[in-house]
Design an enzyme around this catalytic site. Structure first.
Site, short mmCIF file in Angstrom:
data_model
loop_
_atom_site.label_atom_id
_atom_site.label_comp_id
_atom_site.label_asym_id
_atom_site.label_seq_id
_atom_site.Cartn_x
_atom_site.Cartn_y
_atom_site.Cartn_z
N TYR A 197 45.13 37.21 43.57
CA TYR A 197 46.53 36.84 43.32
C TYR A 197 46.90 35.54 44.02
CZ TYR A 197 47.61 41.65 41.73
OH TYR A 197 47.67 42.83 41.07
N THR A 228 41.47 37.94 35.60
CA THR A 228 42.50 37.85 36.63
C THR A 228 42.70 39.21 37.27
OG1 THR A 228 44.27 38.48 35.11
CG2 THR A 228 43.84 36.12 35.38
N ASP A 229 43.32 39.20 38.42
CA ASP A 229 43.83 40.46 38.94
C ASP A 229 45.05 40.82 38.09
OD1 ASP A 229 44.36 42.73 40.36
OD2 ASP A 229 44.35 41.79 42.34
N TRP A 230 45.41 42.07 38.14
CA TRP A 230 46.43 42.59 37.22
C TRP A 230 47.80 41.94 37.39
CZ3 TRP A 230 41.94 43.87 36.18
CH2 TRP A 230 41.60 44.82 35.25
#
Ligand code: BGC
Length: 690
Positions: A197, A228-230
């Site tokens: 993030y 990507t991260d969520w």
């Protein structure tokens, strides 16, 4: 044709048949843990699942799965084989529920004990971290399930995690924070990687051409894809995160293949518009999609289920493995007058007290993404009751008991559950080890400290057993307590492992993967707000490469317990060190060090032989000593073994900012061999010549 060529051909064929719109679709997630499909070409959804401690309930349609001990526990075991077996078992469980990617291992470095996710990771040292993550990834992928090392990179705190920029110098970035990712990519070839993030030097990682394209994809030759991260790019998960306004071409050119869990940057309309305006080409998109398809082929998306490894969940084998991991990760911190192990035949009554005695940690989203809900969980109390059945009376009254076991530590409770507003009341008891929050103090809660002090006054045979995932301070009580065990979060079989260690069926052999400071101010990340948690959304890594023991050694700060520390019920004698070749010439070179070690006690047990290198003279400032090798060895009483440990040239090198590469400078190195970073018994000089 080799299987690699067959795979490549399959990918190119698929790519040539996909329309541009279909390619766009493949770049984004669809529904929480899945991706879009292209049914006409047999492209199914690529289902992912959390996470490093087992298959989480929230990403497995609420199923209960094997809950393995936390990452810190695995790292404390210093056992590569267990890491492999754990990865393999999690891979099997992922397959059993039709998932194709495990979102783990978590390999961020333990810069501060306050990071709420420390428990998921492998501690403060890049060497130990990579030695755990390489076999873990290999284990997962042996089941043809993609592993996803995360969070790339420098995601070392949860405070402002979506918006904070990590301000870090080049050498530190490479030597401390990128290194485990690099080695894992080069040695285990993970099929995916999750970007973090946070920003690094004011740039989002998923938009960083330098961190993705130049370093990960080009320099390290990463063949998988980046996701990507969520919600890293989009709104939805955080109060203070605005949706990204960046145009999509930045991430496209940087090398981001998959935006999860849905499209924002890569939303169809945005992509179409940018494409119309010639901001990127179809070839740019092909580069990203090719990587995705390549992984789809590797996980067997286009093959018959029968030809793929068979998945299984909640097997006896997996549960036994969870117990074994917990047993090996338990660290004996103190054992005055050998009060432990307890002799079951000589004890009549034990008192068990403390908030973690009967607490279950495997609950829905408890601790965040890494939470796993198992079909059953043996608490510490249950494990001891099972062991003592018909032999020892278990009570809650310390007064007339032979021993008292106090189960203390932390938990994953959210302070928000306890507070009506967002203010933090230091008096309130919360563990704070969880995603989205950081700890706020190193000490245990007031009430735990009071309970320890009160109990030991009543009964001097009070043993403290800590269940937590990161270092805690002990100054308020350690002196008075004869024995302390660090158990970490021990997974679903933890209670049984604890009982085995307390009663001596298992001799503890865990070693700390992170320095335990006496006070938080002793940790270099805590010199000011600027260094943690940051000011104006910038956190300055002023300590540079001096993270963890590298700092404590350099500045001569006495830790509470040093990195690599852990006692045993037996004793080991380090006799002699030899090497067939004491010269090393290149990064790829390996030399073998042989250490003769004897168990001089009366119990069988295992020791972790650790090797730390000291660069005698170097053109740059270097830590006093750095971990470069280890091996765990099991010895019967009086048994002697020669333990063979490999030292690699690359592990002696430093990151040279002028040449932008790892530099193995010629000269002498002293290898210090011992049982912790501060308990070193033998030395051997080796020389780098080039
Ligand atoms: C976490 C990741 C996790 C993802 C999916 C994020 O909030 O940072 O570690 O894999 O969610 O659950």
């Amino acid at each position: 044709m080799s299987s690699k060529e067959i795979e490549e051909r399959k990918v190119e064929t698929l790519l040539s048949k996909l329309t541009l719109n279909e390619k766009f679709k493949l770049l984004t997630g669809y529904f929480f843990f899945q991706t879009h499909t292209v049914p006409r070409l047999g492209i199914k959804t690529f289902k992912t699942t959390d996470g490093p401690l087992g298959i989480s309930q929230h990403s497995s349609f609420l199923r209960r799965n094997t809950y393995f001990p936390a990452g810190m526990n695995l790292a404390a075991a210093w056992n590569r084989e267990l890491a492999y077996e754990c990865g393999k078992a999690i891979g099997r469980e992922a397959r059993a529920i039709g998932r194709l990617c495990v979102l783990g291992p978590g390999i961020n470095i333990g810069r501060t004990p306050f990071n709420g996710r420390t428990y998921e990771y492998y501690g403060e040292d890049p060497y130990l971290t990579k030695e755990m993550s390489i076999p873990f990834v290999k284990g997962v992928q042996s089941q043809r399930i993609a592993a996803c090392p995360k969070h790339y990179v420098a995601n070392n705190q949860e405070t402002n995690r979506y918006t904070v920029s990590v301000e870090v110098d080049e050498r530190t970035l490479h030597e401390i924070y990128l290194r485990a990712f690099k080695e894992t990519v080069e040695e285990a070839e993970p099929w995916t990687i999750m970007s973090s993030y946070n920003l690094v030097n004011s740039e989002y990682v998923h938009e960083s051409s330098k961190l993705l394209n130049d370093i990960l994809l080009e320099e390290w030759n990463f063949s998988g894809f980046v996701m990507t991260d969520w919600w890293a790019t989009a709104e939805g998960d955080s109060k203070n995160k605005e949706p990204s306004q960046s145009p999509p071409e930045i991430a496209i050119k940087a090398g981001l293949s998959l935006e999860m869990p849905k499209g924002h940057l890569y939303e169809k309309k945005r992509l179409e518009e940018a494409y119309r305006n010639n901001k990127f080409t179809e070839e740019d998109i092909d580069k990203l999609v090719r990587r995705i398809l390549n992984v789809y082929v590797k996980v067997g998306m286009f093959e018959k289920i029968k030809s793929l490894p068979k998945g299984k969940r909640n097997t006896k084998r997996h549960q036994t493995l969870a117990r074994k991991m917990s047993e090996e990760g338990i660290v004996l911190l103190k054992n005055h007058n050998n009060i432990l192990p307890l002799d079951i035949d000589r004890i009549k009554k034990i008192a068990i007290l403390g908030p973690n005695a009967n607490k279950k940690f495997g609950k829905f989203l408890y601790g965040g993404a890494a939470a796993v809900k198992p079909p059953y969980e043996i608490t510490a109390m249950q494990g001891i009751q099972e062991k003592c059945k018909n032999k020892i009376l278990i009570t809650e009254d310390p007064t007339n008991s032979d021993y008292v076991l106090l189960f203390m530590g932390l938990n994953h409770d959210s302070p928000k559950k306890l507070m009506s507003d967002d203010t933090i009341d230091e008096g309130i008891e919360f563990g704070n080890e969880s995603e989205k929050m950081d700890r706020r103090k190193l000490e245990l809660s007031e009430s735990q400290i009071n309970l320890i002090n009160k109990t030991v006054k009543t009964n001097p045979n009070t043993i403290v057993v800590l269940i937590n995932g990161s270092p805690v301070a002990m100054d308020d009580w350690l002196e008075k307590i004869p024995a302390v065990l660090e158990v970490w979060y021990p997974g679903m079989e933890g209670g049984r492992a604890i009982a085995k260690v307390i009663f001596g069926d298992v001799n503890p052999s865990g070693k700390l993967p992170m320095t335990f400071p006496k006070k938080i101010i002793d940790n270099p990340a805590h010199k000011s707000e600027k260094t943690f948690p940051g000011v104006d959304l910038k956190v300055h890594y002023e300590e540079g490469i001096y993270v963890g023991y590298r700092y404590f050694d350099k500045k001569n700060v006495e830790p509470l317990f040093p990195f690599g520390y852990g006692l045993s019920y037996t004793e080991f004698k380090f006799d002699e060190v030899t090497t067939s070749n004491s010269k090393i010439t290149a990064l790829q070179d390996v030399i073998e060090i042989s250490v003769k070690i004897t168990n001089i006690g009366e119990r069988a047990g295992a020791e972790v032989v650790q090797i730390y290198s000291e660069d005698v003279k170097c053109s740059v400032d270097r830590p006093h000593r750095e971990l470069v090798g280890f091996e765990k060895v099991f010895l019967e009483p009086s048994e002697t073994k020669n333990v063979s440990i490999e030292i690699k040239g690359k592990d002696l090198a430093f990151y040279d900012i002028s040449s932008k590469s790892w530099n193995l400078e010629k000269g002498d190195f002293i290898l210090h061999i011992g049982s912790s970073s501060r308990d070193l018994h033998l030395e051997k000089k080796i020389t780098v010549i080039n």
